[in-house]
Design an enzyme around this catalytic site. Structure first.
Site, PDB file in Angstrom:
ATOM      1  N   ASN A 128       0.914  -1.290   0.159  1.00  0.00           N
ATOM      2  CA  ASN A 128      -0.019  -0.007   0.114  1.00  0.00           C
ATOM      3  C   ASN A 128       0.824   1.162  -0.196  1.00  0.00           C
ATOM      4  O   ASN A 128       2.033   1.294   0.667  1.00  0.00           O
ATOM      5  CB  ASN A 128      -0.968  -0.096   1.260  1.00  0.00           C
ATOM      6  CG  ASN A 128      -2.162  -0.858   0.952  1.00  0.00           C
ATOM      7  OD1 ASN A 128      -2.107  -1.109  -0.010  1.00  0.00           O
ATOM      8  ND2 ASN A 128      -3.010  -0.630   1.810  1.00  0.00           N
ATOM      9  N   MET A 129       0.418   2.253  -0.618  1.00  0.00           N
ATOM     10  CA  MET A 129       0.825   3.439  -0.587  1.00  0.00           C
ATOM     11  C   MET A 129       1.528   4.018   1.104  1.00  0.00           C
ATOM     12  O   MET A 129       2.543   4.556   1.024  1.00  0.00           O
ATOM     13  CB  MET A 129      -0.194   4.537  -0.939  1.00  0.00           C
ATOM     14  CG  MET A 129       0.056   5.976  -1.253  1.00  0.00           C
ATOM     15  SD  MET A 129       0.798   6.120  -2.686  1.00  0.00           S
ATOM     16  CE  MET A 129      -0.416   6.141  -4.190  1.00  0.00           C
ATOM     17  N   LYS A 130       0.663   3.883   1.534  1.00  0.00           N
ATOM     18  CA  LYS A 130       1.180   4.235   3.043  1.00  0.00           C
ATOM     19  C   LYS A 130       2.319   3.542   3.786  1.00  0.00           C
ATOM     20  O   LYS A 130       2.923   3.943   4.412  1.00  0.00           O
ATOM     21  CB  LYS A 130       0.004   4.112   3.981  1.00  0.00           C
ATOM     22  CG  LYS A 130       0.327   4.891   5.441  1.00  0.00           C
ATOM     23  CD  LYS A 130      -1.267   4.834   6.139  1.00  0.00           C
ATOM     24  CE  LYS A 130      -2.410   5.755   5.259  1.00  0.00           C
ATOM     25  NZ  LYS A 130      -3.338   5.920   6.170  1.00  0.00           N
ATOM     26  N   GLY A 131       2.289   2.221   3.319  1.00  0.00           N
ATOM     27  CA  GLY A 131       3.342   1.219   3.914  1.00  0.00           C
ATOM     28  C   GLY A 131       3.251   1.051   5.232  1.00  0.00           C
ATOM     29  O   GLY A 131       2.034   0.718   5.956  1.00  0.00           O
ATOM     30  N   GLU A 135       7.422   3.617   6.708  1.00  0.00           N
ATOM     31  CA  GLU A 135       7.950   3.295   5.381  1.00  0.00           C
ATOM     32  C   GLU A 135       7.129   3.035   4.151  1.00  0.00           C
ATOM     33  O   GLU A 135       6.117   2.126   4.280  1.00  0.00           O
ATOM     34  CB  GLU A 135       8.779   1.987   5.421  1.00  0.00           C
ATOM     35  CG  GLU A 135       9.955   1.884   6.614  1.00  0.00           C
ATOM     36  CD  GLU A 135      11.194   3.103   6.043  1.00  0.00           C
ATOM     37  OE1 GLU A 135      11.098   3.199   4.932  1.00  0.00           O
ATOM     38  OE2 GLU A 135      12.048   3.424   7.000  1.00  0.00           O
TER      39      GLU A 135
END
Lengths: 249, 521
Positions: A128-131, A135
């Site tokens: 995912n974008m957010k990680g 990270e």
């Protein structure tokens, strides 16, 4: 501290005392006899004169036991080698720069939790974008084009999607390991790819809390990532592995 | 007494936006039915069992109706015609269809009233069965009494219902008030409910009506031994939501996880399919006095608990409003939330306290369900046990209703017998020790706790007002919950939705929502 690597023993409060803690449930009600049974089990496991420090009745004829004692065993740690992903780790920026410099194109990655597995926490943490833990995930990398298929994806569907997006790498996440269901799932994927004669078209990566690199290799994958893996570990590995593969073409 | 100073104007705005959102949803699902709603009606009319290839008879019938292109007329209509023409009972007809001796859709059509008369005795029996179970529960609770709140809730998940039953009894012995049987991990996506007792599952045990019966019996025995009623939980969720609700209503379950939003986000189930299913299943749960548990806590397993905490609140407002539309009183709406803030954050405990207290105050009559840390449980069981202790401390201080106990072995395996016992001991210790703590504390005006709560509420208000403009479906498409995007025209089970014809009727819906009296009473 001076340790003899050929003969390593647990360290409690004195070198080589061999002290370990052990706890388990027996299907016996709490009694003097079941506590003795717990001790004998500990002895059979290699503990010398175990001390049963706690016993608790759990109802329904179950009892819980806590024991301490020295184990008579030792290990030769000098000869141990654990297979690990050996590529150097690069961070988010370095990985993107590396891909831009070496490939001049984006790397396509498809990811899924396969079989019955509905636990996407690990897959999302990596993709995912957010990680995860501050990270960024693969989606955020300029060097990657990703498709996250989510949970309970049949292996056939994963392969179809990989072919459809002309993926460079397939990322499989397996959290549920009860009754070795992950082994069956992962083996089935490599077998399907081999049957279609497309195994070598993809970099095959698996991750999950019970996964390690050695197991991944054994199951016919290129790499395995276990607990504590962060997105950039996977990203920098994939980037380098794909660059190497292109060199060999 | 510990009370947050809440901005009542924001609270009002949240409720009013949630009402607008629920209106939109109800309007868009109106006049439609699904495969599983129709199978539920058949089960209520007494159809049970499987055919020679183990397909449940409600599925056999609904499949046949669908293939004949008549699902829009509804199972009640088709069955009514068949009973009038043949004089056979619904179960006899279903068995004959299962034996491939009969086509259920070929009988002459009769008036709605004639169908109702023909099915009245079966309809009554179905309703009566639920009422009997309900009064049995009430009697039990009265005789045995129940534990103080928060109720201590543990799970069993062996895959084998007989092992589950034994472990559940042990858990009751150790102080559990509520036992949930976790389902086998793929069951939410099965478009049928398995039949009979089951002894194999992955990460859990199949929800079947027979398994419900086995567990109910075990917990009743344990309850009598311990002098305390023990509640049983399962999942009216996934593609068979209302069917499982009705099985639970018949077999004496006390709580059901029941949340379309969860299915949409985490199981990729078609949005309208599951909202239609949810509406009927909540009507059933309400009628049977079964507490529902919603799944907002799950958002925080993928989204960050500090920055996205307000999405939980927003969803709770919506879920409460949708449950009201299905006739459920607040006392049965167990909204979910969780203790999922990163344990490395300084003063994280204060933030947990703020959000738990806020949820408590916003929904004072709801049996709030508080979920334990899972995301930051990392295999260090010793730290994990302490995280669970802090979670229990927040639970007792903020007066939560249902406390789902954390396991120190979270993220390692399904709970061992001793994990559950240690966890219950942890909760009993903390809660007994700090029972009245919340009555003794006050929050510093303008302090960290008060400010975080205010921030959560104002962000939830903004989000809800946006959603009210866009509609819930749009928010799901945009990924506003849990960071997961779901398209309106997609997802599993979307082909199981059909718009009802004017021949359609579902008298159970009318009876359960109090719009129609039961025949002969």
């Amino acid at each position: 501290m001076d340790v003899d690597l050929t003969c390593v023993r647990p360290y409690g409060d004195t070198k080589n005392d061999g002290k370990v803690q052990l706890s388990f449930t027996l299907p016996l009600p709490a009694s003097k006899e079941s506590q003795e049974a717990a001790k004998r089990l500990a002895e059979a496991m290699g503990m010398k004169n175990p001390e049963a420090v706690h016993m608790q009745d759990l109802g329904e004829s179950f009892s819980f036991h806590v024991l301490y004692g020295p184990v008579s065993h030792s290990v030769d740690a000098s000869s141990i080698h654990v297979a690990e992903v050996e590529h150097p780790v690069m961070d988010f920026y370095a990985t993107n720069a590396y891909i831009a410099e070496k490939l001049q194109r984006t790397i396509r990655v498809v990811g899924a939790c396969t079989g019955n597995d509905a636990h996407t926490v690990g897959l999302d943490a990596i993709m995912n974008m957010k990680g995860y833990a501050g990270e960024y995930g693969l989606e955020r990398y300029s060097g990657f084009e990703t498709r996250n298929l989510g949970s309970q994806v049949p292996n056939e569907e994963l392969i179809a999607q990989a072919l459809d997006m002309k993926a460079d790498a397939i990322l499989v996440s397996q959290v549920v390991t009860q009754k070795d269901t992950h082994i069956h799932n992962l083996t089935a994927l490599t077998e399907l790819l081999e049957a279609e004669e497309i195994r070598d078209d993809f970099l095959l990566v698996v991750g999950g809390p019970r996964i390690n690199h050695a197991l991944a290799l054994e199951l016919g994958f290129d790499a395995g990532f276990g607990a504590g893996t962060l997105p950039y570990h996977v990203a920098s590995y994939i980037a380098q592995a794909i660059v190497e593969r292109e060199k060999h073409l | 007494m510990m009370q947050l100073d809440m901005d009542e104007d924001l609270v009002r705005r949240c409720h009013s936006s949630a009402q607008q959102i629920a209106d939109g949803v109800m309007e868009r699902i109106h006049g439609q039915t699904t495969d599983s709603v129709e199978r539920t009606i058949l089960r209520l009319l007494g159809i049970d069992g499987v055919d020679a290839s183990n397909v449940p008879l409600p599925n056999v019938l609904v499949n046949q109706i669908r293939e004949a292109g008549k699902l829009q007329d509804g199972a009640f209509h088709i069955l009514g015609n068949a009973v009038v023409a043949t004089g056979r009972t619904p179960q006899e007809l279903a068995l004959a269809v299962g034996e491939k001796e009969l086509s259920i859709t070929t009988f002459p059509e009769v008036e709605k009233q004639t169908q109702q008369r023909a099915l009245a005795e079966f309809l009554d029996a179905g309703v009566q069965r639920i009422l009997t179970t309900k009064s049995k529960r009430e009697r039990h609770i009265q005789q045995l009494g129940e534990g103080p709140k928060p109720w201590l809730y543990v799970i069993v998940a062996t895959g084998n219902i007989y092992e589950d039953a034994r472990q559940a009894k042990a858990a009751a012995h150790q102080g559990a008030d509520v036992v949930a049987v976790i389902r086998s991990t793929a069951q939410s996506l099965l478009d049928y409910v398995p039949f009979g007792p089951t002894t194999e599952g992955f990460g859990g045990t199949y929800a079947t009506q027979e398994n419900f019966r086995i567990m109910r019996r075990a917990l009743d025995e344990a309850g009598e031994e311990r002098g305390r009623y023990v509640r049983l939980v399962n999942y009216a969720s996934g593609l068979c939501m209302p069917e499982i609700a009705v099985m639970g209503a018949m077999e004496g379950l006390d709580m059901m996880l029941n949340d379309a939003m969860y299915g949409i986000l985490f199981r990729d189930i078609a949005i309208h399919r599951t909202l239609i299913d949810q509406h009927f299943s909540r009507i059933i749960n309400g009628y049977a006095n079964i507490i529902i548990n919603t799944g907002e806590d799950n958002y925080l397993t993928t989204a960050d608990a500090v920055t996205e905490g307000h999405t939980v609140l927003a969803s709770q407002f919506i879920n409460q409003e949708l449950a009201h539309r299905s006739g459920m009183p607040d006392e049965l709406i167990g909204l979910g939330h969780a203790f999922e803030i990163n344990p490395q954050i300084e003063n994280g405990f204060l933030l947990e306290l703020a959000s738990a207290q806020l949820v408590r105050q916003l929904f004072p009559h709801c049996p709030i369900k508080y979920m334990p840390p899972t995301k930051y449980m990392n295999g260090n069981i010793f730290r994990g046990h302490i995280q669970d202790a802090l979670f229990n401390l927040v639970g007792i201080t903020t007066n939560q209703s249902i406390q789902l106990l954390g396991m120190m072995t979270e993220a390692i395996h399904t709970p061992f017998v001793q994990d559950r016992a240690l966890s219950l001991e942890n909760a009993r210790y903390v809660m007994n020790n700090a029972r009245a703590l919340g009555e003794e504390l006050q929050f510093q005006p303008g302090g960290k706790i008060q400010s975080h709560a205010h921030d959560l509420l104002s962000r939830a208000t903004t989000m809800l007002e946006n959603l009210a403009e866009q509609g819930l479906e749009h928010a799901l498409e945009e990924g506003l919950f849990a960071g997961i995007k779901r398209p309106l025209r997609g997802g599993k089970g979307h082909q199981g939705v059909v718009r009802c014809s004017d021949k359609y009727q579902n008298p159970f819906m009318e009876i359960f929502s109090g719009r129609m009296a039961v025949h002969g009473r």
